[in-house]
Design a protein around this motif. Structure first.
Motif, PDB file in Angstrom:
ATOM      1  N   LEU A   1      68.221   2.824  78.800  1.00  0.00           N
ATOM      2  CA  LEU A   1      68.698   2.872  80.184  1.00  0.00           C
ATOM      3  C   LEU A   1      70.135   3.381  80.256  1.00  0.00           C
ATOM      4  CD1 LEU A   1      67.287  -0.499  81.604  1.00  0.00           C
ATOM      5  CD2 LEU A   1      66.393   1.812  81.976  1.00  0.00           C
ATOM      6  N   LEU A   2      70.933   3.033  79.256  1.00  0.00           N
ATOM      7  CA  LEU A   2      72.343   3.436  79.239  1.00  0.00           C
ATOM      8  C   LEU A   2      72.560   4.828  78.636  1.00  0.00           C
ATOM      9  CD1 LEU A   2      73.862   0.017  78.103  1.00  0.00           C
ATOM     10  CD2 LEU A   2      73.983   1.026  80.396  1.00  0.00           C
ATOM     11  N   GLY A   3      71.454   5.479  78.226  1.00  0.00           N
ATOM     12  CA  GLY A   3      71.552   6.823  77.673  1.00  0.00           C
ATOM     13  C   GLY A   3      72.016   6.874  76.235  1.00  0.00           C
ATOM     14  N   GLU A   4      71.931   5.752  75.526  1.00  0.00           N
ATOM     15  CA  GLU A   4      72.401   5.687  74.137  1.00  0.00           C
ATOM     16  C   GLU A   4      71.273   5.862  73.117  1.00  0.00           C
ATOM     17  OE1 GLU A   4      74.254   1.895  73.910  1.00  0.00           O
ATOM     18  OE2 GLU A   4      75.812   2.364  75.393  1.00  0.00           O
ATOM     19  N   LEU A   5      70.018   5.902  73.574  1.00  0.00           N
ATOM     20  CA  LEU A   5      68.858   6.026  72.690  1.00  0.00           C
ATOM     21  C   LEU A   5      67.773   6.769  73.448  1.00  0.00           C
ATOM     22  CD1 LEU A   5      67.549   5.065  69.940  1.00  0.00           C
ATOM     23  CD2 LEU A   5      66.672   3.088  71.226  1.00  0.00           C
ATOM     24  N   SER A   6      67.086   7.682  72.768  1.00  0.00           N
ATOM     25  CA  SER A   6      66.027   8.439  73.443  1.00  0.00           C
ATOM     26  C   SER A   6      64.782   7.573  73.616  1.00  0.00           C
ATOM     27  CB  SER A   6      65.667   9.694  72.647  1.00  0.00           C
ATOM     28  OG  SER A   6      64.920   9.349  71.483  1.00  0.00           O
ATOM     29  N   ALA A   7      64.022   7.852  74.643  1.00  0.00           N
ATOM     30  CA  ALA A   7      62.782   7.116  74.894  1.00  0.00           C
ATOM     31  C   ALA A   7      61.816   7.275  73.729  1.00  0.00           C
ATOM     32  CB  ALA A   7      62.142   7.595  76.190  1.00  0.00           C
TER      33      ALA A   7
END
Length: 428
Positions: free
Chosen positions: A400-406
Motif C-alpha cells: 500500500l505504501l509503494g515499498e513492495l510490488s504486488a
C-alpha cells in the motif's frame, strides 16, 4: 464383614450417583454437554431458547450449555481431547475442522445425515466446503450456517450521484473514484490494511482473477498474475479514493469510518449487518464482490459453521439427536434469522424473513447459482494463519505504501503456502 458390606454398598451408591450426574442414569435419562464455539451474550440466549425447545421435545435428554470464546475454543478443544474430557457435541468451524479430525476426535456423520430427515436438505456448497476441508472427504460436522464476503455500500450516496451498483472490478474502481471528495472528507472506499486484511484481499484477488483452485499441481495459485493485477488496482486506490489511515485499519477502525459517514463502500461480510444497519438504517445495502475480466464468479468461502459429535461421547445417539435438531428447518431458521447469516437447511429458503433480509437473500443467490465456483482457502494447513496474518499483513502494508510490488508480495506468500501444502500432503 458387616462393616465391609456397608462400605461396599455405600461406594456403589456413590458410583451410581456419579454416573447419573455424568450423563447416564438408571432411569434412562441422559445429560449431554454442548460447547458453543463462539460463546457470548449475543449467542447464549439463542442457544438457551433452542435447548429449551429440544428438551421439551426430548424429555429424557438434558443439555448442558457451555459457552467458549471463539479466540480460545481451539485450544480448549485440544486440551479436552488430550485429557479425554471432550463435550458430547460442539460447535466447530472448517477453520479448525481438519485439526480436530487429525486427532481422531470427531465421529463421521455421513451415514446419520443420509439416513435421516437432513438427507438432501443441506446447501450443497456448504456440504462441499466441509468435505474439502476434511482430509478424507467425510462430513465430520453437519453445516448449520455460512458467512460470505460482500461489499456494504451507501444507497443514499449512490442515489445522489446517480450511480448504479458496480458489477465488475473496473466499474467498482471507477465508482469509488467518482464518490470521493477529499475536500469534504468523503471517500469512495475504505481498505482494511491492518489486522485481518490479507484474508479479505485474498477473496478480492480470486473474485477478480477467476482462478478456480487454490492449488494447481501442488503449487499455490495465489501469485497468479491476475491476482497480482487486482492487488495493484486496490493499492492504487489508497489515499486517492480511500482515507490515508486505512494502512493501519483493523475491522474496528474500518467500520467506524463507514458507519461514521465518511466512506461510501466497505468490504467485510454478513457478520457486520447489525453494526451497519444500527448506524445507517435503510441507507445501507450489500452487493457481492465484483467479477473480473473473465466474467466468472469465484468465491473464497468464509469458514462454515456446524456441529460435531465427539468420538469420546458415551451418548453419541443423543448428541446426534441434538445436532440434528439444531440444523432442522425450524431451528436453523430461528438461529440464522437472529444472527443474520446464511442458513444451511434448504427448507429455510422459503421462510418469510429471508425476503426481508436482502443481504442474506443476495448471498444465498450467489451460493445457489450453479455458475458460482467455490475456491476454499487451505485453512486446514497448520501454518495458514501465521502465513496469511503474522508474515503477510506487514508486507501488505508495504504494498500500500509503494515499498513492495504486488507480485513479489504474492510470490512470497505463495511459496510458503506451497511448502506448507507439501508438508501436509506428506503427513497424510
Amino acid at each position: 464383614m458387616r462393616k465391609l458390606l456397608v462400605a461396599v454398598a455405600a461406594a456403589a451408591l456413590a458410583l451410581s450417583a456419579c454416573s447419573s450426574e455424568g450423563g447416564g442414569g438408571s432411569d434412562g435419562n441422559v445429560t449431554i454437554t454442548f460447547w458453543d464455539n463462539n460463546g457470548g451474550p449475543a449467542r447464549e440466549p439463542i442457544y438457551k431458547e433452542l435447548i429449551s425447545r429440544f428438551e421439551a421435545a426430548n424429555p429424557t435428554i438434558k443439555v448442558e450449555y457451555v459457552g467458549i470464546p471463539s479466540a480460545s475454543v481451539q485450544q480448549k478443544y485440544d486440551t479436552a481431547i488430550a485429557g479425554g474430557e471432550t463435550p458430547d457435541v460442539g460447535g466447530v468451524t472448517t477453520s479448525y475442522l481438519a485439526h480436530l479430525v487429525g486427532q481422531e476426535a470427531l465421529a463421521p456423520l455421513d451415514d446419520r445425515i443420509n439416513s435421516g430427515p437432513l438427507k438432501d436438505k443441506l446447501l450443497p456448497s456448504l456440504v462441499e466446503t466441509v468435505r474439502q476441508t476434511a482430509p478424507d472427504g467425510k462430513l465430520y460436522i453437519v453445516p448449520s450456517s455460512a458467512n460470505m464476503d460482500i461489499i456494504w455500500y451507501r444507497t443514499d450516496w449512490f442515489k445522489d450521484a446517480g450511480l448504479e451498483v458496480p458489477k465488475t472490478w473496473d466499474e467498482f474502481i471507477t465508482t469509488a473514484t467518482k464518490l470521493t471528495d477529499t475536500a469534504a472528507n468523503k471517500y469512495g472506499y475504505t481498505i482494511r490494511g491492518g489486522a485481518g486484511s490479507v484474508f479479505q484481499l485474498i477473496t478480492e484477488a480470486y473474485a477478480y482473477s477467476g482462478v478456480d483452485n487454490f492449488f494447481k499441481d501442488g503449487k499455490s495459485t495465489l501469485n497468479d498474475p491476475a491476482n497480482a493485477e487486482l492487488v495493484d488496482k486496490v493499492a492504487d486506490l489508497y489515499k486517492k479514493a480511500t482515507p490515508e489511515a486505512d494502512v493501519n485499519n483493523s475491522f474496528t477502525q474500518m467500520i467506524a469510518q463507514f458507519t461514521g459517514g465518511s466512506v461510501a463502500m466497505m468490504h467485510h461480510n454478513l457478520g457486520s449487518y447489525s453494526d451497519v444497519t444500527k448506524a445507517l438504517g435503510d441507507k445501507v445495502a450489500a452487493m457481492p464482490l465484483p467479477v473480473g475480466p473473465s466474467g466468472k464468479r469465484t468465491v473464497v468461502p468464509n469458514p462454515t459453521d456446524g456441529f460435531a459429535v465427539f468420538k469420546n461421547s458415551e451418548h453419541q445417539d443423543a448428541a446426534w439427536k441434538f445436532a440434528e435438531f439444531l440444523t432442522s428447518a425450524e431451528s436453523n431458521s430461528y438461529w440464522n434469522e437472529k444472527v443474520g447469516q446464511i442458513p444451511a437447511n434448504t427448507d429455510v429458503r422459503s421462510a418469510a424473513w429471508i425476503d426481508k433480509a436482502a443481504h442474506v437473500k443476495m448471498a444465498l443467490g450467489v451460493l445457489e447459482d450453479p455458475a458460482t465456483v467455490l475456491v476454499p482457502a487451505p485453512v486446514y494447513l497448520p501454518q495458514y494463519s501465521s502465513i496469511t496474518k503474522t508474515d503477510s499483513e506487514p508486507q501488505y502494508q508495504k504494498v500500500l505504501l509503494g515499498e513492495l510490488s504486488a507480485q513479489q508480495f504474492l510470490d512470497d506468500m505463495a511459496t510458503k503456502l506451497t511448502e506448507a501444502q507439501k508438508e501436509w500432503e506428506d503427513r497424510k
